[in-house]
Scaffold this active site. Structure first.
Site, PDB file in Angstrom:
ATOM      1  N   ARG A   1      -0.839  -4.772  14.413  1.00 42.50           N
ATOM      2  CA  ARG A   1      -2.209  -4.375  14.065  1.00 42.50           C
ATOM      3  C   ARG A   1      -3.088  -5.591  13.793  1.00 42.50           C
ATOM      4  O   ARG A   1      -4.259  -5.609  14.158  1.00 42.50           O
ATOM      5  CB  ARG A   1      -2.191  -3.443  12.853  1.00 42.50           C
TER       6      ARG A   1
ATOM      7  N   ARG B   1       0.853  -1.195   0.000  1.00 43.83           N
ATOM      8  CA  ARG B   1       0.000   0.000   0.000  1.00 43.83           C
ATOM      9  C   ARG B   1       0.886   1.242   0.000  1.00 43.83           C
ATOM     10  O   ARG B   1       1.860   1.340   0.742  1.00 43.83           O
ATOM     11  CB  ARG B   1      -0.915   0.030   1.225  1.00 43.83           C
TER      12      ARG B   1
HETATM   13  P1  ADP Z   1      -8.318  -0.841   4.501  1.00 37.33           P
HETATM   14  O1  ADP Z   1      -9.013   0.484   4.428  1.00 37.33           O
HETATM   15  O2  ADP Z   1      -9.264  -1.972   4.827  1.00 37.33           O
HETATM   16  O3  ADP Z   1      -7.123  -0.830   5.388  1.00 37.33           O
HETATM   17  P2  ADP Z   1      -7.398  -0.310   1.744  1.00 37.33           P
HETATM   18  O4  ADP Z   1      -8.637   0.024   0.968  1.00 37.33           O
HETATM   19  O5  ADP Z   1      -6.497   0.793   2.130  1.00 37.33           O
HETATM   20  O6  ADP Z   1      -7.791  -1.207   3.037  1.00 37.33           O
HETATM   21  O7  ADP Z   1      -6.585  -1.392   0.902  1.00 37.33           O
HETATM   22  C1  ADP Z   1      -5.318  -1.882   1.367  1.00 37.33           C
HETATM   23  C2  ADP Z   1      -4.362  -2.024   0.173  1.00 37.33           C
HETATM   24  O8  ADP Z   1      -4.832  -3.055  -0.701  1.00 37.33           O
HETATM   25  C3  ADP Z   1      -4.236  -0.772  -0.693  1.00 37.33           C
HETATM   26  O9  ADP Z   1      -2.928  -0.737  -1.201  1.00 37.33           O
HETATM   27  C4  ADP Z   1      -5.246  -1.001  -1.824  1.00 37.33           C
HETATM   28  O10 ADP Z   1      -4.861  -0.305  -3.006  1.00 37.33           O
HETATM   29  C5  ADP Z   1      -5.139  -2.518  -2.003  1.00 37.33           C
HETATM   30  N1  ADP Z   1      -6.399  -3.149  -2.410  1.00 37.33           N
HETATM   31  C6  ADP Z   1      -7.672  -2.783  -2.098  1.00 37.33           C
HETATM   32  N2  ADP Z   1      -8.573  -3.637  -2.655  1.00 37.33           N
HETATM   33  C7  ADP Z   1      -7.843  -4.579  -3.312  1.00 37.33           C
HETATM   34  C8  ADP Z   1      -8.193  -5.751  -4.098  1.00 37.33           C
HETATM   35  N3  ADP Z   1      -9.466  -6.116  -4.296  1.00 37.33           N
HETATM   36  N4  ADP Z   1      -7.174  -6.491  -4.607  1.00 37.33           N
HETATM   37  C9  ADP Z   1      -5.884  -6.124  -4.401  1.00 37.33           C
HETATM   38  N5  ADP Z   1      -5.486  -5.045  -3.693  1.00 37.33           N
HETATM   39  C10 ADP Z   1      -6.456  -4.273  -3.153  1.00 37.33           C
HETATM   40  P1  ADP Z   2      -6.519   0.257   8.591  1.00 38.21           P
HETATM   41  O1  ADP Z   2      -7.858   0.231   7.953  1.00 38.21           O
HETATM   42  O2  ADP Z   2      -5.398   0.045   7.663  1.00 38.21           O
HETATM   43  O3  ADP Z   2      -6.443  -0.565   9.828  1.00 38.21           O
HETATM   44  P2  ADP Z   2      -7.095   2.913   9.653  1.00 38.21           P
HETATM   45  O4  ADP Z   2      -6.685   4.009   8.785  1.00 38.21           O
HETATM   46  O5  ADP Z   2      -8.551   2.585   9.725  1.00 38.21           O
HETATM   47  O6  ADP Z   2      -6.231   1.669   9.218  1.00 38.21           O
HETATM   48  O7  ADP Z   2      -6.608   3.161  11.152  1.00 38.21           O
HETATM   49  C1  ADP Z   2      -5.276   3.556  11.445  1.00 38.21           C
HETATM   50  C2  ADP Z   2      -5.086   3.606  12.948  1.00 38.21           C
HETATM   51  O8  ADP Z   2      -5.960   4.593  13.529  1.00 38.21           O
HETATM   52  C3  ADP Z   2      -5.408   2.321  13.700  1.00 38.21           C
HETATM   53  O9  ADP Z   2      -4.326   1.393  13.694  1.00 38.21           O
HETATM   54  C4  ADP Z   2      -5.690   2.864  15.113  1.00 38.21           C
HETATM   55  O10 ADP Z   2      -4.489   3.221  15.789  1.00 38.21           O
HETATM   56  C5  ADP Z   2      -6.431   4.166  14.807  1.00 38.21           C
HETATM   57  N1  ADP Z   2      -7.899   3.938  14.732  1.00 38.21           N
HETATM   58  C6  ADP Z   2      -8.696   4.075  13.636  1.00 38.21           C
HETATM   59  N2  ADP Z   2      -9.982   3.763  13.920  1.00 38.21           N
HETATM   60  C7  ADP Z   2      -9.995   3.422  15.240  1.00 38.21           C
HETATM   61  C8  ADP Z   2     -11.022   2.976  16.125  1.00 38.21           C
HETATM   62  N3  ADP Z   2     -12.282   2.811  15.730  1.00 38.21           N
HETATM   63  N4  ADP Z   2     -10.663   2.716  17.417  1.00 38.21           N
HETATM   64  C9  ADP Z   2      -9.397   2.868  17.845  1.00 38.21           C
HETATM   65  N5  ADP Z   2      -8.384   3.264  17.061  1.00 38.21           N
HETATM   66  C10 ADP Z   2      -8.674   3.537  15.759  1.00 38.21           C
END
Ligand code: ADP
Ligand code: ADP
Length: 211
Positions: A166, A126
């Site tokens: 995480r 990512r």
């Molecule tokens: P989240 O919000 O659940 O953490 P993201 O939407 O940021 O997840 O996606 C995590 C990573 O995976 C990003 O680099 C995104 O571009 C990629 N990604 C999202 N959907 C897909 C998919 N269907 N197949 C492959 N890679 C994906």
């Molecule tokens: P991802 O979807 O990749 O896990 P996010 O962008 O949603 O990442 O979250 C990044 C960070 O922000 C989390 O690892 C946590 O530290 C904090 N965070 C986000 N949403 C929450 C929540 N609902 N409760 C507690 N911490 C949160």
């Protein structure tokens, strides 16, 4: 319409939320994005959250609750998609009470199911645009050539050692919410593998069956 997108870090919540926003004219409420913006602006919430986010820990429930409830109220309790909230049973309980008080129950909790190996690959590849927050993946959705390389960054919490923490935090504190929402007949599991468009098609089918 009131939706919740659920899944481990890297499951594609942000990617799919953006697509749903375009399709159904909803507002994305992503606590992670709100917290990162607060950290960037060095607000009191941002300063408090920083040490937790950097270690891959959850920010305290009471802090995130205020952010999420404030954002939902700003949308008049409708036409939103929650992304990354709730992440603990305490947050889920508060959310149910809050939405019930405002006569605004969720339509569905869409749970993106993606195998662990793929999660780790997605997070390690990512990249994000430092200014717009746009999400990329080095193989599947690489940053376009015209975007300045210096603006394409890896989130500090996407480094392998933080990712491991995480995922553990997800297993311990967040995954139990699936049972919570299943018991309330809201959980809709969606296969999160395949291309982002494949996943979007499955999600819209599920949304249309539940609204
Ligand atoms: P989240 O919000 O659940 O953490 P993201 O939407 O940021 O997840 O996606 C995590 C990573 O995976 C990003 O680099 C995104 O571009 C990629 N990604 C999202 N959907 C897909 C998919 N269907 N197949 C492959 N890679 C994906
Ligand atoms: P991802 O979807 O990749 O896990 P996010 O962008 O949603 O990442 O979250 C990044 C960070 O922000 C989390 O690892 C946590 O530290 C904090 N965070 C986000 N949403 C929450 C929540 N609902 N409760 C507690 N911490 C949160």
């Amino acid at each position: 319409m009131r939706l919740l997108l659920f899944g481990p870090p890297g499951a594609g919540k942000g990617t799919q939320a953006r697509k749903l926003v375009d399709r159904y004219d909803l507002t994305q409420i992503a606590t992670g994005n709100i917290i990162r913006a607060a950290m960037k602006n060095e607000t009191p919430v941002g300063l408090e959250a920083k040490s937790y986010v950097e270690k891959g820990e959850l920010v305290p429930d009471a802090v995130v609750r205020k952010l999420a409830e404030g954002a939902i109220a700003d949308e008049d309790y409708d036409d939103f998609i929650l992304d990354g909230y709730p992440r603990t049973l305490q947050q889920a309980t508060w959310l149910t009470t809050f939405l019930t008080e405002h006569d605004a129950p969720l339509n569905a909790v869409l749970s993106l199911e993606v195998p662990d190996e793929e999660i780790v690959d997605r997070l390690s590849k990512r990249r994000v645009h430092a200014e717009t927050g746009e999400n990329y993946h080095l193989d599947v959705n690489p940053p376009p050539d015209e975007v300045d390389d210096d603006l394409i960054i890896q989130r500090p919490d996407d480094k392998p050692e933080t990712v491991r923490n995480r995922l553990q935090v997800y297993r311990d504190q967040t995954e139990p919410l699936k049972t919570y929402y299943k018991e309330r007949d809201l959980l809709v599991p969606v296969n999160g593998t395949g291309t982002p468009s494949d996943v979007h098609a499955r999600i819209t089918e599920a949304v249309e069956a539940h609204t």
